[in-house]
Design a protein around this motif. Sequence first.
Motif, PDB file in Angstrom:
ATOM      1  N   GLU A  62       0.757  -1.132   0.109  1.00 13.23           N
ATOM      2  CA  GLU A  62      -0.085   0.046   0.123  1.00 13.23           C
ATOM      3  C   GLU A  62       0.915   1.168   0.104  1.00 13.23           C
ATOM      4  O   GLU A  62       0.820   2.198  -0.656  1.00 13.23           O
ATOM      5  N   GLN A  63       1.827   1.224   0.690  1.00 11.04           N
ATOM      6  CA  GLN A  63       2.801   2.454   0.828  1.00 11.04           C
ATOM      7  C   GLN A  63       3.422   2.601  -0.562  1.00 11.04           C
ATOM      8  O   GLN A  63       3.673   3.610  -0.899  1.00 11.04           O
ATOM      9  N   PHE A  64       3.853   1.486  -1.186  1.00 13.24           N
ATOM     10  CA  PHE A  64       4.508   1.810  -2.229  1.00 13.24           C
ATOM     11  C   PHE A  64       3.528   2.149  -3.640  1.00 13.24           C
ATOM     12  O   PHE A  64       4.006   3.051  -4.262  1.00 13.24           O
ATOM     13  N   ASP A  65       2.437   1.645  -3.308  1.00 14.23           N
ATOM     14  CA  ASP A  65       1.377   2.165  -4.364  1.00 14.23           C
ATOM     15  C   ASP A  65       0.980   3.550  -4.150  1.00 14.23           C
ATOM     16  O   ASP A  65       1.084   4.197  -5.058  1.00 14.23           O
ATOM     17  N   PHE A  66       1.027   3.924  -2.807  1.00 11.50           N
ATOM     18  CA  PHE A  66       0.802   5.347  -2.777  1.00 11.50           C
ATOM     19  C   PHE A  66       1.872   6.261  -3.039  1.00 11.50           C
ATOM     20  O   PHE A  66       1.747   7.470  -3.893  1.00 11.50           O
ATOM     21  N   CYS A  67       3.176   5.593  -2.831  1.00  8.88           N
ATOM     22  CA  CYS A  67       4.194   6.637  -3.568  1.00  8.88           C
ATOM     23  C   CYS A  67       4.245   6.894  -4.998  1.00  8.88           C
ATOM     24  O   CYS A  67       4.649   7.598  -5.613  1.00  8.88           O
ATOM     25  N   ILE A  68       4.101   5.546  -5.387  1.00  7.47           N
ATOM     26  CA  ILE A  68       3.988   5.417  -6.942  1.00  7.47           C
ATOM     27  C   ILE A  68       3.047   6.395  -7.824  1.00  7.47           C
ATOM     28  O   ILE A  68       3.239   7.101  -8.701  1.00  7.47           O
ATOM     29  N   LYS A  69       1.855   6.545  -7.133  1.00  4.64           N
ATOM     30  CA  LYS A  69       0.836   7.261  -7.509  1.00  4.64           C
ATOM     31  C   LYS A  69       1.347   8.809  -7.342  1.00  4.64           C
ATOM     32  O   LYS A  69       1.189   9.706  -8.277  1.00  4.64           O
ATOM     33  N   LYS A  70       2.019   9.013  -6.182  1.00  2.34           N
ATOM     34  CA  LYS A  70       2.537  10.406  -5.969  1.00  2.34           C
ATOM     35  C   LYS A  70       3.564  10.958  -7.063  1.00  2.34           C
ATOM     36  O   LYS A  70       3.519  11.927  -7.706  1.00  2.34           O
ATOM     37  N   TYR A  71       4.360   9.819  -7.190  1.00  7.69           N
ATOM     38  CA  TYR A  71       5.561  10.104  -8.495  1.00  7.69           C
ATOM     39  C   TYR A  71       4.680  10.339  -9.705  1.00  7.69           C
ATOM     40  O   TYR A  71       5.318  11.306 -10.249  1.00  7.69           O
ATOM     41  N   GLU A  72       3.859   9.560 -10.004  1.00  4.49           N
ATOM     42  CA  GLU A  72       3.219   9.835 -11.366  1.00  4.49           C
ATOM     43  C   GLU A  72       2.529  10.964 -11.689  1.00  4.49           C
ATOM     44  O   GLU A  72       2.654  11.660 -12.597  1.00  4.49           O
ATOM     45  N   LYS A  73       1.835  11.438 -10.583  1.00  3.90           N
ATOM     46  CA  LYS A  73       1.301  12.856 -10.485  1.00  3.90           C
ATOM     47  C   LYS A  73       2.156  14.093 -10.516  1.00  3.90           C
ATOM     48  O   LYS A  73       1.976  14.734 -11.581  1.00  3.90           O
ATOM     49  N   PHE A  74       3.135  13.859  -9.886  1.00  6.02           N
ATOM     50  CA  PHE A  74       4.279  15.022  -9.568  1.00  6.02           C
ATOM     51  C   PHE A  74       4.848  14.991 -11.240  1.00  6.02           C
ATOM     52  O   PHE A  74       5.196  16.092 -11.680  1.00  6.02           O
ATOM     53  N   ASN A  75       5.283  13.905 -11.765  1.00  5.50           N
ATOM     54  CA  ASN A  75       5.879  13.807 -12.945  1.00  5.50           C
ATOM     55  C   ASN A  75       5.073  14.134 -14.097  1.00  5.50           C
ATOM     56  O   ASN A  75       5.595  14.720 -14.922  1.00  5.50           O
ATOM     57  N   LYS A  76       3.867  13.851 -14.241  1.00  2.00           N
ATOM     58  CA  LYS A  76       3.052  14.181 -15.369  1.00  2.00           C
ATOM     59  C   LYS A  76       2.750  15.792 -15.209  1.00  2.00           C
ATOM     60  O   LYS A  76       3.107  16.475 -16.350  1.00  2.00           O
ATOM     61  N   ILE A  77       2.694  16.376 -14.174  1.00  2.00           N
ATOM     62  CA  ILE A  77       2.442  17.879 -14.096  1.00  2.00           C
ATOM     63  C   ILE A  77       4.015  18.404 -14.573  1.00  2.00           C
ATOM     64  O   ILE A  77       3.998  19.357 -15.493  1.00  2.00           O
ATOM     65  N   MET A  78       5.150  17.792 -14.234  1.00  8.71           N
ATOM     66  CA  MET A  78       6.379  18.348 -14.530  1.00  8.71           C
ATOM     67  C   MET A  78       6.481  18.133 -15.999  1.00  8.71           C
ATOM     68  O   MET A  78       7.094  19.310 -16.617  1.00  8.71           O
ATOM     69  N   LEU A  79       6.455  17.061 -16.514  1.00  8.78           N
ATOM     70  CA  LEU A  79       6.544  16.726 -18.063  1.00  8.78           C
ATOM     71  C   LEU A  79       5.524  17.703 -18.861  1.00  8.78           C
ATOM     72  O   LEU A  79       6.016  18.428 -19.771  1.00  8.78           O
ATOM     73  N   ASN A  80       4.256  18.118 -18.296  1.00  9.46           N
ATOM     74  CA  ASN A  80       3.531  18.928 -19.075  1.00  9.46           C
ATOM     75  C   ASN A  80       4.105  20.554 -19.059  1.00  9.46           C
ATOM     76  O   ASN A  80       4.055  21.229 -20.109  1.00  9.46           O
ATOM     77  N   LEU A  81       4.854  20.926 -17.809  1.00  8.53           N
ATOM     78  CA  LEU A  81       5.351  22.197 -17.578  1.00  8.53           C
ATOM     79  C   LEU A  81       6.484  22.114 -18.766  1.00  8.53           C
ATOM     80  O   LEU A  81       6.821  23.165 -19.247  1.00  8.53           O
ATOM     81  N   TYR A  82       7.231  21.052 -18.747  1.00  3.74           N
ATOM     82  CA  TYR A  82       8.552  21.192 -19.543  1.00  3.74           C
ATOM     83  C   TYR A  82       7.982  21.262 -20.968  1.00  3.74           C
ATOM     84  O   TYR A  82       8.622  22.124 -21.850  1.00  3.74           O
ATOM     85  N   LYS A  83       6.950  20.682 -21.372  1.00  2.75           N
ATOM     86  CA  LYS A  83       6.415  20.703 -22.757  1.00  2.75           C
ATOM     87  C   LYS A  83       5.927  22.198 -23.096  1.00  2.75           C
ATOM     88  O   LYS A  83       6.197  22.911 -24.183  1.00  2.75           O
ATOM     89  N   THR A  84       5.372  22.553 -21.948  1.00  2.00           N
ATOM     90  CA  THR A  84       4.752  23.968 -22.157  1.00  2.00           C
ATOM     91  C   THR A  84       5.687  25.220 -22.184  1.00  2.00           C
ATOM     92  O   THR A  84       5.559  26.020 -23.001  1.00  2.00           O
ATOM     93  N   LEU A  85       6.891  24.964 -21.406  1.00  2.00           N
ATOM     94  CA  LEU A  85       7.827  25.980 -21.492  1.00  2.00           C
ATOM     95  C   LEU A  85       8.757  25.577 -22.821  1.00  2.00           C
ATOM     96  O   LEU A  85       9.723  26.432 -22.756  1.00  2.00           O
ATOM     97  N   ASN A  86       8.706  24.798 -23.397  1.00  2.00           N
ATOM     98  CA  ASN A  86       9.429  24.485 -24.674  1.00  2.00           C
ATOM     99  C   ASN A  86      10.822  24.068 -23.995  1.00  2.00           C
ATOM    100  O   ASN A  86      11.992  24.726 -24.785  1.00  2.00           O
TER     101      ASN A  86
END
Length: 114
Positions: A62-86
């Motif tokens: 459960e802890q692992f799943d929670f951490c992975i979900k947090k990582y995926e959310k943070f990473n998705k936002i970060m990647l979208n900002l990366y693309k947006t900022l070119n």
Amino acid sequence: MAVSKRTREINKLNDFIWSLKGQCDSITEVNRGLIRQYCQFAVLSSEVAKTIEKELDAMTEEQFDFCIKKYEKFNKIMLNLYKTLNFSTIKDELADFGNPYTKLYLEAEKDGDF
């Protein structure tokens, strides 16, 4: 990670990005807030990844799943900002590979994750 250490890491990445100002048209005062958000999510994503790596054997499923979900959310936002900022238009690959946060994106881009 302690808040002060996290803030130093965010500031360090932010300073690095601003040092590349002449190499990317989107590094402007208009985008200052987006750049700061990018730095925050990059550091948070890295922090979660380090936590997973360090505590993997001691984590419950459960802890692992929670951490992975947090990582995926943070990473998705970060990647979208990366693309947006070119940031992919930054041509100084040596500078990117010297920074652990932008290295991830160059590798992801080469692997077709963008």
